[in-house]
Design an enzyme around this catalytic site. Structure first.
Site, PDB file in Angstrom:
ATOM      1  CG  MET A  30     -62.803   5.214 -56.402  1.00  0.00           C
ATOM      2  SD  MET A  30     -63.399   6.114 -57.865  1.00  0.00           S
ATOM      3  CE  MET A  30     -61.699   6.368 -59.363  1.00  0.00           C
ATOM      4  N   GLY A  31     -62.163   0.650 -56.519  1.00  0.00           N
ATOM      5  CA  GLY A  31     -61.984  -0.823 -57.009  1.00  0.00           C
ATOM      6  C   GLY A  31     -60.498  -1.112 -57.978  1.00  0.00           C
ATOM      7  N   GLY A  36     -51.135  -1.318 -55.740  1.00  0.00           N
ATOM      8  CA  GLY A  36     -51.087  -0.447 -54.836  1.00  0.00           C
ATOM      9  C   GLY A  36     -51.629   0.361 -54.069  1.00  0.00           C
ATOM     10  CG  HIS A  37     -55.842  -0.668 -54.593  1.00  0.00           C
ATOM     11  ND1 HIS A  37     -55.985  -0.462 -55.942  1.00  0.00           N
ATOM     12  CD2 HIS A  37     -56.148   1.420 -55.446  1.00  0.00           C
ATOM     13  CE1 HIS A  37     -56.442   0.310 -57.304  1.00  0.00           C
ATOM     14  NE2 HIS A  37     -56.670   1.643 -56.050  1.00  0.00           N
ATOM     15  CD  GLN A 153     -57.322  11.291 -53.372  1.00  0.00           C
ATOM     16  OE1 GLN A 153     -58.046  10.767 -54.176  1.00  0.00           O
ATOM     17  NE2 GLN A 153     -57.135   9.478 -52.850  1.00  0.00           N
ATOM     18  CB  VAL A 176     -47.239   0.361 -55.651  1.00  0.00           C
ATOM     19  CG1 VAL A 176     -46.289  -1.062 -56.087  1.00  0.00           C
ATOM     20  CG2 VAL A 176     -47.399   0.107 -54.163  1.00  0.00           C
ATOM     21  CB  SER A 185     -52.469   4.054 -63.048  1.00  0.00           C
ATOM     22  OG  SER A 185     -54.566   4.454 -62.762  1.00  0.00           O
ATOM     23  NE  ARG A 187     -58.772   7.134 -64.586  1.00  0.00           N
ATOM     24  CZ  ARG A 187     -59.599   8.228 -63.782  1.00  0.00           C
ATOM     25  NH1 ARG A 187     -58.406   8.140 -62.218  1.00  0.00           N
ATOM     26  NH2 ARG A 187     -61.041   8.557 -63.861  1.00  0.00           N
TER      27      ARG A 187
HETATM   28  P1  AMP Z   1     -58.017   4.595 -56.378  1.00  0.00           P
HETATM   29  O1  AMP Z   1     -58.981   3.593 -56.118  1.00  0.00           O
HETATM   30  O2  AMP Z   1     -57.368   4.970 -57.985  1.00  0.00           O
HETATM   31  O3  AMP Z   1     -59.161   5.711 -55.751  1.00  0.00           O
HETATM   32  O4  AMP Z   1     -57.210   4.933 -55.154  1.00  0.00           O
HETATM   33  C1  AMP Z   1     -57.544   4.209 -53.505  1.00  0.00           C
HETATM   34  C2  AMP Z   1     -55.980   4.718 -52.809  1.00  0.00           C
HETATM   35  O5  AMP Z   1     -55.085   3.872 -53.756  1.00  0.00           O
HETATM   36  C3  AMP Z   1     -55.859   5.849 -53.178  1.00  0.00           C
HETATM   37  O6  AMP Z   1     -55.266   6.687 -51.811  1.00  0.00           O
HETATM   38  C4  AMP Z   1     -54.705   6.010 -54.206  1.00  0.00           C
HETATM   39  O7  AMP Z   1     -53.426   7.014 -53.536  1.00  0.00           O
HETATM   40  C5  AMP Z   1     -54.688   4.959 -53.693  1.00  0.00           C
HETATM   41  N1  AMP Z   1     -52.844   4.601 -54.801  1.00  0.00           N
HETATM   42  C6  AMP Z   1     -53.458   3.813 -56.173  1.00  0.00           C
HETATM   43  N2  AMP Z   1     -52.166   4.139 -56.910  1.00  0.00           N
HETATM   44  C7  AMP Z   1     -51.501   4.010 -56.661  1.00  0.00           C
HETATM   45  C8  AMP Z   1     -49.838   3.485 -56.359  1.00  0.00           C
HETATM   46  N3  AMP Z   1     -49.659   3.223 -57.356  1.00  0.00           N
HETATM   47  N4  AMP Z   1     -48.981   3.535 -55.024  1.00  0.00           N
HETATM   48  C9  AMP Z   1     -49.395   2.998 -54.144  1.00  0.00           C
HETATM   49  N5  AMP Z   1     -51.471   3.906 -54.117  1.00  0.00           N
HETATM   50  C10 AMP Z   1     -51.877   4.215 -55.009  1.00  0.00           C
END
Ligand code: AMP
Length: 284
Positions: A30-31, A36-37, A153, A176, A185, A187
């Protein structure tokens, strides 16, 4: 790197790539990209020829009153980071292209969508399952990468891909964290300085849970949850929503801890809702 807005262009690029016999690796997001991404992108880059990332803030996975409007958005910055990490196609469709007028079809994964996060966020996983199905259909990846950070998820997506007989491999990558243990995150940017200092208590509580199971031999889920509650209660800025010990594959509560369990939790930290988890695998 090409930024693609139009679904038809995405299909064209995916078909071309497949026709060349190359593997497509897909990272849906979601950008508001963070490390992590980007760790998912680097993994995708190792495992495929063309890395596609989607950036789409999916309105239907937010409940009324949740943070859809205030969710951080910055496509130019995301594009720079994605390019540097190895993304070749950044797919950022408009909401009106994904859900045009007359749209009526949704995907639900029975049981998984109402447990844990689903209990606090009704409709959330229906939104996630629907958009992931649509993105997988559009991008047609050989392999798609998701983070363990969103444990429920991950379980949901493995289930839906199997149930709907989708020809795609799902790979779950490790969470991560910041040096102090806080899971990265999008957020986290909403946390005040004091909330940011308080938030790592969630990771400390999960580490305590892991030690209780692995080293102290605790086998009763309620005892593990009590320890988590005690630790989180030491931070007045953090309010625990739930913590649980569940089967890592079905997300069903366990009576006695054995095999592989997932310990997920969610908490309010100021105006933000944070989630985290640990998987504990017992030998034998
Ligand atoms: P989101 O943008 O929050 O929907 O996350 C997109 C992808 O990145 C999803 O598969 C999340 O599980 C992954 N993601 C988000 N935060 C982390 C993190 N801290 N470590 C690893 N993967 C992450």
């Amino acid at each position: 790197m090409e930024i693609v807005k139009r679904p038809a262009r995405m299909t064209f690029l995916a078909r071309e790539t497949r026709a060349r016999g190359e593997r497509i690796g897909f990272v849906p997001t979601m950008g508001a990209l963070h490390e992590g991404h980007l760790s998912l992108v680097r993994r995708a880059d190792q495992a495929s020829d063309l890395v596609v990332m989607s950036v789409f803030v999916n309105p239907i996975q937010f409940e009324v009153g949740e943070d859809f409007r205030s969710y951080p958005r910055d496509l130019p910055r995301d594009a720079d980071q994605a390019r540097a990490a190895g993304v070749k196609v950044l797919y950022a469709p408009e909401v009106s292209d994904v859900y045009p007028p007359g749209y009526r079809t949704h995907v639900t994964v029975d049981g998984i969508d109402t447990a844990l996060e689903g209990a606090s966020r009704p409709g959330h996983f229906r939104g996630v399952a629907t958009v992931v199905t649509k993105l997988l259909n559009r991008v047609t990846p050989h392999v798609a990468f998701f983070g363990q950070k969103d444990a429920q998820q991950a379980v949901l997506i493995r289930r839906l891909v199997q149930d709907l007989e989708m020809d795609v491999e799902i790979e779950i990558c490790p969470t991560v964290r910041e040096p102090d243990g806080l899971a990265l995150s999008s957020r986290n940017v909403h946390l005040s300085a004091a909330e940011r200092r308080a938030a790592p208590v969630l990771h400390r509580a999960l580490c305590r849970a892991e030690t209780a199971i692995r080293e102290d031999g605790t086998r009763k889920p309620e005892e593990v949850v009590d320890q988590i509650r005690e630790i989180v209660a030491t931070e007045p800025l953090v309010s625990l929503d739930y913590a649980a010990v569940v089967d890592a594959e079905t997300l069903e509560p366990v009576e006695t801890i054995r095999g592989t369990v997932l310990v997920p939790l969610a908490a309010r930290v100021g105006a933000s809702r944070l989630i985290d988890n640990v998987i504990v695998k017992l030998e034998g």
